[in-house]
Design a protein around this motif. Structure first.
Motif, PDB file in Angstrom:
ATOM      1  N   CYS A  10       0.831  -1.203   0.000  1.00  6.17           N
ATOM      2  CA  CYS A  10       0.000   0.000   0.000  1.00  6.17           C
ATOM      3  C   CYS A  10       0.868   1.256   0.000  1.00  6.17           C
ATOM      4  N   GLU A  11       1.865   1.298   0.865  1.00  5.54           N
ATOM      5  CA  GLU A  11       2.757   2.468   0.911  1.00  5.54           C
ATOM      6  C   GLU A  11       3.471   2.668  -0.419  1.00  5.54           C
ATOM      7  N   GLN A  12       3.952   1.565  -0.994  1.00  5.40           N
ATOM      8  CA  GLN A  12       4.655   1.656  -2.270  1.00  5.40           C
ATOM      9  C   GLN A  12       3.734   2.221  -3.350  1.00  5.40           C
ATOM     10  N   PHE A  13       2.510   1.699  -3.421  1.00  6.07           N
ATOM     11  CA  PHE A  13       1.592   2.167  -4.448  1.00  6.07           C
ATOM     12  C   PHE A  13       1.062   3.567  -4.175  1.00  6.07           C
ATOM     13  N   LEU A  14       0.916   3.949  -2.920  1.00  3.75           N
ATOM     14  CA  LEU A  14       0.530   5.329  -2.622  1.00  3.75           C
ATOM     15  C   LEU A  14       1.537   6.295  -3.237  1.00  3.75           C
ATOM     16  N   GLY A  15       2.822   6.001  -3.090  1.00  2.76           N
ATOM     17  CA  GLY A  15       3.858   6.851  -3.676  1.00  2.76           C
ATOM     18  C   GLY A  15       3.798   6.855  -5.191  1.00  2.76           C
ATOM     19  N   ALA A  35       7.150  12.123  -3.523  1.00  2.00           N
ATOM     20  CA  ALA A  35       5.973  11.652  -2.792  1.00  2.00           C
ATOM     21  C   ALA A  35       6.255  11.661  -1.301  1.00  2.00           C
ATOM     22  N   PRO A  36       5.240  11.945  -0.510  1.00  2.00           N
ATOM     23  CA  PRO A  36       5.413  11.849   0.948  1.00  2.00           C
ATOM     24  C   PRO A  36       5.604  10.386   1.338  1.00  2.00           C
ATOM     25  N   TYR A  37       5.954  10.156   2.587  1.00  2.00           N
ATOM     26  CA  TYR A  37       6.084   8.775   3.040  1.00  2.00           C
ATOM     27  C   TYR A  37       5.374   8.512   4.355  1.00  2.00           C
ATOM     28  N   LYS A  38       4.885   9.537   5.011  1.00  2.00           N
ATOM     29  CA  LYS A  38       4.118   9.341   6.241  1.00  2.00           C
ATOM     30  C   LYS A  38       2.630   9.414   5.910  1.00  2.00           C
ATOM     31  N   TRP A  39       1.846   8.620   6.619  1.00  2.00           N
ATOM     32  CA  TRP A  39       0.417   8.511   6.362  1.00  2.00           C
ATOM     33  C   TRP A  39      -0.297   9.860   6.384  1.00  2.00           C
ATOM     34  N   ASN A  40      -0.110  10.630   7.443  1.00  2.00           N
ATOM     35  CA  ASN A  40      -0.796  11.922   7.530  1.00  2.00           C
ATOM     36  C   ASN A  40      -0.335  12.867   6.434  1.00  2.00           C
ATOM     37  N   ASP A  41       0.927  12.750   6.019  1.00  2.00           N
ATOM     38  CA  ASP A  41       1.416  13.572   4.910  1.00  2.00           C
ATOM     39  C   ASP A  41       0.754  13.161   3.599  1.00  2.00           C
TER      40      ASP A  41
END
Length: 129
Positions: A10-15, A35-41
């Motif tokens: 999920c983190e990889q694809f969010l970026g 791309a950000p890497y923290k959830w709230n960001d």
């Protein structure tokens, strides 16, 4: 391992989605987008660019998977943060290894969430002049 793997994907694809979306929306080289890497960001940056992540399909289950991932990696018990999710309310302070986890719900949550995010981004990009 499944929860940690799901959230890593999920983190990889969010970026990837963020970079591709901004590249198309703002007509810039995708490699120039950070791309950000923290959830709230992620939530804040996507919101600034026109997508409210909290409205993506199955956001709550994806978000629970994220919180569970953090607990597994940092403090493998049901902490106050996890009890904010209905499923964990009755498991306060239990070791996570003693709590039956609903893996299919997390798999569906992450999959639906990412698919919905891609759809929202695509719809916005189609309407960019």
């Amino acid at each position: 391992m499944t929860v940690v793997g799901l959230w890593a994907i999920c983190e990889q694809f969010l970026g990837k989605i963020f970079r591709a979306y901004l590249s198309e929306k703002e007509i810039v080289d995708e490699n120039s987008v950070s791309a950000p890497y923290k959830w709230n960001d992620f939530i804040d940056k996507f919101n600034e660019k026109g997508i409210d992540l909290t409205t993506c399909d199955n956001f709550e289950n994806a978000n629970e998977c994220r919180a569970l991932n953090n607990a597994i990696k940092h403090d493998p018990k049901v902490t106050k943060r996890l009890t904010e999710f209905n499923y964990f309310k009755n498991h306060s302070n239990k070791k996570l290894e003693l709590v039956e986890l609903e893996m299919q719900r997390y798999l569906n949550g992450v999959s639906d969430f990412l698919g919905s995010l891609i759809d929202k981004g695509s719809e916005i990009i189609k309407n960019v002049p």
